[in-house]
Enzyme design. Structure first.
Site, PDB file in Angstrom:
ATOM      1  N   LYS A 230       0.834  -1.215   0.000  1.00 52.58           N
ATOM      2  CA  LYS A 230       0.000   0.000   0.000  1.00 52.58           C
ATOM      3  C   LYS A 230       0.868   1.264   0.000  1.00 52.58           C
ATOM      4  CE  LYS A 230      -3.295   2.899   0.460  1.00 52.58           C
ATOM      5  NZ  LYS A 230      -4.303   3.135  -0.561  1.00 52.58           N
ATOM      6  N   CYS A 284      -4.065  11.028   1.119  1.00 47.09           N
ATOM      7  CA  CYS A 284      -3.270   9.802   0.942  1.00 47.09           C
ATOM      8  C   CYS A 284      -1.891  10.082   0.364  1.00 47.09           C
ATOM      9  CB  CYS A 284      -4.006   8.855   0.017  1.00 47.09           C
ATOM     10  SG  CYS A 284      -5.672   8.538   0.564  1.00 47.09           S
TER      11      CYS A 284
HETATM   12  N1  SAJ Z   1      -2.150  14.689  -9.375  1.00 45.98           N
HETATM   13  C1  SAJ Z   1      -1.306  15.408 -10.208  1.00 45.98           C
HETATM   14  N2  SAJ Z   1      -0.921  14.859 -11.411  1.00 45.98           N
HETATM   15  C2  SAJ Z   1      -1.356  13.619 -11.789  1.00 45.98           C
HETATM   16  C3  SAJ Z   1      -2.211  12.888 -10.945  1.00 45.98           C
HETATM   17  C4  SAJ Z   1      -2.586  13.449  -9.737  1.00 45.98           C
HETATM   18  O1  SAJ Z   1      -0.886  16.527  -9.899  1.00 45.98           O
HETATM   19  O2  SAJ Z   1      -0.985  13.188 -12.899  1.00 45.98           O
HETATM   20  C5  SAJ Z   1      -2.560  15.244  -8.077  1.00 45.98           C
HETATM   21  C6  SAJ Z   1      -4.068  15.430  -7.965  1.00 45.98           C
HETATM   22  O3  SAJ Z   1      -4.462  16.666  -8.505  1.00 45.98           O
HETATM   23  C7  SAJ Z   1      -4.266  15.350  -6.454  1.00 45.98           C
HETATM   24  C8  SAJ Z   1      -3.205  14.351  -6.017  1.00 45.98           C
HETATM   25  O4  SAJ Z   1      -2.268  14.293  -7.071  1.00 45.98           O
HETATM   26  O5  SAJ Z   1      -4.020  16.587  -5.833  1.00 45.98           O
HETATM   27  C9  SAJ Z   1      -3.703  12.955  -5.688  1.00 45.98           C
HETATM   28  O6  SAJ Z   1      -4.718  12.563  -6.578  1.00 45.98           O
HETATM   29  P1  SAJ Z   1      -4.839  11.082  -7.181  1.00 45.98           P
HETATM   30  O7  SAJ Z   1      -6.022  11.049  -8.059  1.00 45.98           O
HETATM   31  O8  SAJ Z   1      -3.539  10.701  -7.785  1.00 45.98           O
HETATM   32  O9  SAJ Z   1      -4.977  10.143  -5.924  1.00 45.98           O
HETATM   33  P2  SAJ Z   1      -5.975  10.113  -4.634  1.00 45.98           P
HETATM   34  O10 SAJ Z   1      -5.253  10.704  -3.481  1.00 45.98           O
HETATM   35  O11 SAJ Z   1      -7.314  10.649  -4.941  1.00 45.98           O
HETATM   36  O12 SAJ Z   1      -6.095   8.522  -4.429  1.00 45.98           O
HETATM   37  C10 SAJ Z   1      -4.914   7.758  -4.243  1.00 45.98           C
HETATM   38  C11 SAJ Z   1      -4.970   6.532  -5.180  1.00 45.98           C
HETATM   39  N3  SAJ Z   1      -3.662   5.888  -5.191  1.00 45.98           N
HETATM   40  C12 SAJ Z   1      -3.030   5.583  -6.340  1.00 45.98           C
HETATM   41  O13 SAJ Z   1      -3.476   5.854  -7.426  1.00 45.98           O
HETATM   42  C13 SAJ Z   1      -1.723   4.860  -6.235  1.00 45.98           C
HETATM   43  C14 SAJ Z   1      -6.048   5.556  -4.690  1.00 45.98           C
HETATM   44  O14 SAJ Z   1      -6.048   4.389  -5.485  1.00 45.98           O
HETATM   45  C15 SAJ Z   1      -5.818   5.202  -3.219  1.00 45.98           C
HETATM   46  O15 SAJ Z   1      -6.794   4.305  -2.730  1.00 45.98           O
HETATM   47  C16 SAJ Z   1      -5.892   6.498  -2.427  1.00 45.98           C
HETATM   48  O16 SAJ Z   1      -4.821   7.358  -2.875  1.00 45.98           O
HETATM   49  C17 SAJ Z   1      -5.744   6.159  -0.946  1.00 45.98           C
HETATM   50  O17 SAJ Z   1      -6.769   6.230  -0.237  1.00 45.98           O
HETATM   51  O18 SAJ Z   1      -4.653   5.755  -0.531  1.00 45.98           O
END
Ligand code: SAJ
Length: 433
Positions: A230, A284
Site C-alpha cells: 500500500k 493519501c
Molecule cells: N495529481 C497530479 N498529477 C497527476 C495525478 C494526480 O498533480 O498526474 C494530483 C491530484 O491533482 C491530487 C493528487 O495528485 O491533488 C492525488 O490525486 P490522485 O487522483 O492521484 O490520488 P488520490 O489521493 O485521490 O487517491 C490515491 C490513489 N492511489 C493511487 O493511485 C496509487 C487511490 O487508489 C488510493 O486508494 C488512495 O490514494 C488512498 O486512499 O490511498
C-alpha cells in the site's frame, strides 16, 4: 511470501464455502469504512457501522451519507432501509471486524496510530474465539503485528496468531483499501485486493470475507508485505507526479508547453509521464510516503525529494499569479477550484487552499473563489475576507483567472468569457485560449 491467484468465480465459490461472515462490525465510517459497510450490507450481511463522531452516526442512521461520492447515497439509503446497516457509536460482538479508522501524521510527520490503538481496545472487549479482525487503514509496516500485541495484552484469555500461529483463537489480517475518491463504489468492487495474513489461515479467512463483494482478484500474502504494498503504491504515484512537476519547471525555463511535451513523450511505448499540477493534495498521496520515510530515513532519498518537489508547487503557482498581476493596481482575481482534484468536493490537504491563502497575504486586490462542490468556504479562508461566488460572477469582474482544479464545469468554459483576462492555468486545460 505466498501468492494466490485463481479464477474469479472459483475464488468467490471457495470464499463462500470456507466461512460464513454474517455479522460484521466496521469501525470508522469514512471514505473507506462506509462504502465497505454498505457493500457488505448489500450482499446480505448484517453490518454494524461504528464511528466516534456522533454527528456522522446520526446522519447515517437517517439513511443519508456525510460523504459526496457517486452511487454511495443510494447504497447507504438502501442498506439502512433494509435494516442490514446499523450505525452506532459502540463496538459490539460480531463474526468479523473491519478497522478503517484514520492514521494521520503527527506534527513531526511521525505516524499517529492512536485511532488504531483505540480501535484495538474497543474490539478486544467483545472478541470471542473464531473472530476475524481485518485492518484496512493505511499503516506503517509492522502495525498489524502491533495490533495483535494490543489485543493480546487486553485479552490474555484468548490466543492470537502472531504468537499461537495457525491454532490461534483469533484471526488477524491486513487488507489495504485502494479506492480512488470519485470512483470509490465502483473500485471497491472491481479492484484487485491484497490480503496479508499474520498466518496463511488468517489470510484465507480475510479473503473469504472480502470475496462476499469483491469481483477483483484477491491475492494473499503476509501482513508486512501487504502493508508495504500500500505504501509503495502511493509513494510511486507521488514520485511520478513530482517528476512531471519537475519537467514542467524545466519546460518553463525553456519556454516549452509541458502538457504538449508530456503528450508527445508518452507516445513512446515505454514512457508514461503523469501530469503537472498545482501540488499534491488529498489525505493519501501527500501523507503516506512519510510513513515509508519515517521507517527508513536513510534509505528513501527519492521519496523525500519527491515530497519536497510537490510541496513547493503551491509557491510556484503563487509566483506565477503575482507575475500575472504585475502592472494592475488592484487586481480582481478569480480562483477556480478549491478541491484537491477534479470533480470531488474533498478539500483535505488541497494545494488550492494554500495557494489562495498565500495570494491573500501577497496581493492587494479582490480574491474570489469558485468551488461548485461546496456550500461554504473553510473558515480559514472566509476569515481572510475571501468570497465564494458562482462562476459567472467570478469571471464577470476578474482581471486575472487562475485555474486550480480541473472540474468539468471549468473545462467547459466558453473561451470568449476568458478573453482579455490574464490566465494562470495550473492544469493545462486552457491551452490555446
Ligand atoms: N495529481 C497530479 N498529477 C497527476 C495525478 C494526480 O498533480 O498526474 C494530483 C491530484 O491533482 C491530487 C493528487 O495528485 O491533488 C492525488 O490525486 P490522485 O487522483 O492521484 O490520488 P488520490 O489521493 O485521490 O487517491 C490515491 C490513489 N492511489 C493511487 O493511485 C496509487 C487511490 O487508489 C488510493 O486508494 C488512495 O490514494 C488512498 O486512499 O490511498
Amino acid at each position: 511470501m505466498r501468492g494466490v491467484s485463481q479464477t474469479k468465480s472459483a475464488q468467490r465459490d471457495g470464499g463462500r464455502q470456507e466461512r460464513p461472515w454474517q455479522r460484521i462490525c466496521v469501525l470508522g465510517l469514512g471514505y473507506v469504512g462506509l462504502p465497505t459497510a454498505a457493500a457488505l450490507a448489500a450482499k446480505g450481511c448484517n453490518v454494524i457501522g461504528v464511528d466516534v463522531d456522533s454527528n456522522r452516526v446520526a446522519i447515517i442512521k437517517q439513511g443519508r451519507t456525510p460523504i459526496t461520492e457517486p452511487e454511495l447515497s443510494s447504497m447507504v439509503e438502501d442498506a439502512v432501509a433494509s435494516g442490514r446497516l446499523q450505525a452506532q457509536s459502540a463496538v459490539v460482538a460480531a463474526d468479523a471486524f473491519i478497522v478503517a479508522v484514520p492514521t494521520p501524521l503527527k506534527r513531526d510527520r511521525e505516524p499517529d496510530l492512536r485511532h488504531l490503538r483505540a480501535a484495538a481496545s474497543e474490539v478486544a472487549k467483545v472478541l470471542v474465539p473464531n473472530n476475524l479482525v481485518v485492518l484496512e487503514s493505511t499503516s506503517p509496516v509492522g502495525s498489524t503485528e502491533a495490533f495483535c500485541d494490543w489485543l493480546a495484552a487486553a485479552r490474555p484469555d484468548l490466543s492470537f496468531p502472531h504468537l499461537a500461529g495457525a491454532a490461534s483463537d483469533i484471526r488477524v489480517a491486513y487488507s489495504p483499501e485502494r479506492v480512488l475518491p470519485g470512483a470509490i463504489v465502483r473500485e471497491l468492487v472491481e479492484n484487485d485486493r491484497i490480503i496479508g495474513g499474520i498466518t496463511p489461515e488468517c489470510g484465507e479467512a480475510a479473503r473469504s470475507l472480502f470475496l462476499q463483494f469483491v469481483h477483483g482478484e484477491c491475492s494473499v500474502t503476509n501482513a508486512r508485505t501487504a502493508e508495504l504494498v500500500k505504501l509503495t503504491e502511493n509513494a510511486h504515484r507521488d514520485v511520478n507526479i513530482a517528476f512531471a512537476n519537475e519537467i514542467a519547471l524545466v519546460c518553463d525555463a525553456h519556454g516549452v508547453d509541458p502538457w504538449e511535451l508530456i503528450g508527445l513523450a508518452n507516445r513512446h511505448p515505454r514512457v508514461s509521464v503523469l501530469q503537472p499540477g498545482p501540488g499534491v493534495g488529498g489525505h493519501c498521496i501527500a501523507v503516506d510516503p512519510w510513513f515509508l520515510v519515517h521507517s527508513a530515513p536513510e534509505l528513501t532519498p527519492i521519496i523525500q525529494t519527491a515530497r519536497h518537489v510537490n510541496d513547493r508547487r503551491p509557491d510556484w503557482v503563487v509566483d506565477r499569479v503575482e507575475a500575472a498581476c504585475r502592472g494592475i493596481a488592484r487586481p480582481d482575481i478569480a480562483c477556480l477550484g478549491l478541491a484537491y482534484k477534479a470533480d470531488v468536493g474533498d478539500l483535505r490537504e488541497s494545494p488550492a487552499i494554500e495557494i489562495v491563502k498565500k495570494l491573500r497575504t501577497r496581493i492587494t486586490g479582490r480574491i474570489v473563489v469558485v468551488e461548485p462542490h461546496i456550500d461554504n468556504l473553510p473558515v480559514e479562508l472566509a476569515d481572510d475576507g475571501i468570497d465564494l461566488v458562482d462562476l459567472d460572477e467570478a469571471l464577470e469582474g476578474a482581471t486575472v483567472a487562475v485555474l486550480l482544479t480541473d472540474h468539468r464545469e471549468f473545462l467547459e468554459i466558453d473561451p470568449g468569457c476568458l478573453r482579455g483576462k490574464r490566465l494562470v492555468d495550473t492544469r493545462g486545460a486552457w491551452r490555446g485560449f
